[in-house]
Each structure stands twice: as C-alpha cells, then as structure tokens.
Scaffold this active site. Structure first.
Site, PDB file in Angstrom:
ATOM      1  N   CYS A   4       0.879  -1.171   0.000  1.00  0.00           N
ATOM      2  CA  CYS A   4       0.000   0.000   0.000  1.00  0.00           C
ATOM      3  C   CYS A   4       0.912   1.215   0.000  1.00  0.00           C
ATOM      4  O   CYS A   4       1.641   1.445   0.965  1.00  0.00           O
ATOM      5  CB  CYS A   4      -0.910  -0.010   1.219  1.00  0.00           C
ATOM      6  SG  CYS A   4      -1.879   1.506   1.404  1.00  0.00           S
ATOM      7  N   CYS A  16      -5.532   7.025  -3.594  1.00  0.00           N
ATOM      8  CA  CYS A  16      -5.011   5.724  -4.013  1.00  0.00           C
ATOM      9  C   CYS A  16      -3.621   5.960  -4.580  1.00  0.00           C
ATOM     10  O   CYS A  16      -3.476   6.574  -5.649  1.00  0.00           O
ATOM     11  CB  CYS A  16      -5.932   5.087  -5.054  1.00  0.00           C
ATOM     12  SG  CYS A  16      -5.318   3.509  -5.706  1.00  0.00           S
TER      13      CYS A  16
END
Length: 297
Positions: free
Chosen positions: A85, A226
């Site tokens: 991530c 994101c």
C-alpha cells in the site's frame, strides 16, 4: 488477565490506518480482529491496518531482514492480507520516525511486495502536519496491450490499461462529476481485460504536468486517495502527452490531486516510479486485549 495494546492512527492524503507496533510479532491479529479494529463505528476506524514488526521476527520477512529491519505486515480493512500500500508505506515510515527507529533520510521497508526504498524529507520531524514529505519507490508500471473502455451511465471513454502490481483503467474526462457517485463499479470492456476486477481512475487536466483524479477502488467504492492509482494516472498522462521517459530520456513528473490531498509522481527513464506525499500521525492510545480476545472468539 488482559493487557493494554498500544496503537496509533495516521493517514496519507486521508487514506487512514490503524498502526499496531509489535516488534517481536507477539500480537495475534486474525482477519476478524483486524476488521474489528478498522470498523469505523465499533472499532478504531481505518482503511487498513499497519502491523509494525521486525523483519527477523516475521516468517514472511526473515529473508529480507538483512536489507530492511522493519516489515510492514499490511492488512486491508476487511482483514485480508495485501502485498503493498503506497500511502501505507509513507505512514509506516512516519511511525518509525516518530518512534525513533528511523531518522530523516533514506530507509528500507520490507513488504510482501519486496523491499521498498523510502526517503523522509526534513521537516518538523514528529509526524505532525509540518513534517517533511515522504517519497516511496513504487517500482515499474506494466502496460498491457489492447484497447479498454470504461463507462458510467450513458457515457463511456477509452481508457489506458496500467498495472502497478494491481490493475488500473485510466480515463481522461471533461469533468470529474461525469464519474458519478462511484459507489457502483464503472463498467469496462472487453469483459476479459480485468478478470479480477479493476480500479478505475477518472482524470481531468489542471495545467501542464498537473491533473486531478477520482477513483473507484475495486471492493471499496470511491476512496479519498489511491497511491498506485496516482502512479497509474501519471504513467498514462505521460504517454498521452508524448513524455514517455523511456523515449525522451528525461524524467516525467506530474502533480496529482486526489480528494484527500496532493501527490507528486515521477517516472524515471529506467521505468522506476517514485511517489511523494504527506504522512501524518494524528493520535495514539491503547486498547484492551480482552476486547480483542472477544472478537477472536
């Protein structure tokens, strides 16, 4: 007898995480426990959980221990395990800095997606809003061949297929409102282009080297940020603008506005992509292990 378990909360461009420091990998965090901690009503709340473990203490990271002391055992908000991530790595590095395990400068972080290179810029240094930005090496993009199209309602757009370790479809649009509410996954064609689903980015231009995006993340709907999506957008924009670094020999840098803030993405001529943005620790505290035991039961 119950014990107290330390936690922190942090975010990177409003992609937020529960942080559980556990150097010796002593805290059991099954999926149900992670999901409960990330629950925004009955738990602490977060898009995901950062389990902070020494690489040498975790079976999935021991072979990276010589290269990176710390392992980001990342979990999605539903408790499932994930490789990487990008926003999470920045927050992970900020925690290490706050805890005295890292200083300004270069740092290696072990992840399931390999060792990631991180740079912590000079700043206030305590993880607050004035702390320096953090840069993460995000690897290279893959550009699968074939035309892709995405749609919302009656509108449809050609899209660029970009893989950043996860699949993205990047569509340049006239107005970000055309993306709709993004709760429902946008349609895509051909159907076989994304057998495991896709993250869809809708992008508008703000100026030279400056774009803004909204994103539907598969399984989550619209999110505030994101990191891999911002990288995919920068790669697609560079190809559209004739600024492919492999062709020009010069890095391509784009400022990417996301709903939760701003990221700066640079793709180098060798294909390596770097993402720079903020990471903030907002709170810390403790929860009772008895509560966690109750969740496990």
């Amino acid at each position: 007898m119950s014990t107290r378990i330390a936690f922190l909360k942090g975010h990177g461009t409003e992609n937020d995480f529960v942080i559980v420091p556990d150097p010796e990998n002593a805290v059991d965090l099954p999926p149900a426990a992670v999901a409960a901690l990330c629950d925004r009503r009955a738990g602490l709340g977060g898009d995901g959980l950062l389990h902070v473990v020494r690489s040498a203490a975790h079976p999935e990271a021991r072979d990276m221990a010589a290269e990176a002391e710390w392992f980001m055992d990342y979990r999605n908000g539903d408790g499932s395990v994930a490789e990487m991530c990008g926003n999470g790595v920045r927050v992970f590095a900020r925690y290490l800095q706050r805890a005295g395990h890292a200083t300004e400068g270069d740092l290696a972080v072990a992840t399931r997606g390999g060792v990631k290179r991180v740079h912590i810029a000079k700043g206030a240094g305590d993880g607050g809003s004035a702390a320096g930005d953090i840069t993460v090496g995000m690897g290279r993009a893959l550009l699968p061949e074939g035309d892709v199209e995405v749609g919302v309602g009656e509108r449809s757009w050609p899209a660029r297929n970009v893989n950043m370790g996860n699949p993205h479809a990047v569509a340049f649009v006239a107005d970000l409102d055309h993306a709709g509410d993004l709760y429902t996954p946008p349609s895509h064609a051909p159907a076989g282009a994304y057998p495991d689903g896709v993250n869809v980015e809708f992008v508008v231009d703000r100026g030279p080297g400056h774009v803004a995006m909204r994103v539907h993340e598969r399984g989550s709907g619209e999110t505030r940020s994101c990191g891999t999506g911002a990288c995919a957008v920068a790669v697609a924009a560079a190809r559209r603008d004739g600024a492919d670094p492999a062709v020009t020999g010069a890095p391509a840098t784009y400022t990417v506005d996301v709903p939760g803030g701003t990221l700066v993405i640079t793709e180098r001529p060798d294909g390596e992509i770097e993402m720079t943005g903020p990471a903030v620790i907002v709170a810390e505290g403790e929860f009772d292990s008895a509560w966690l035991e109750g969740v496990r039961a």
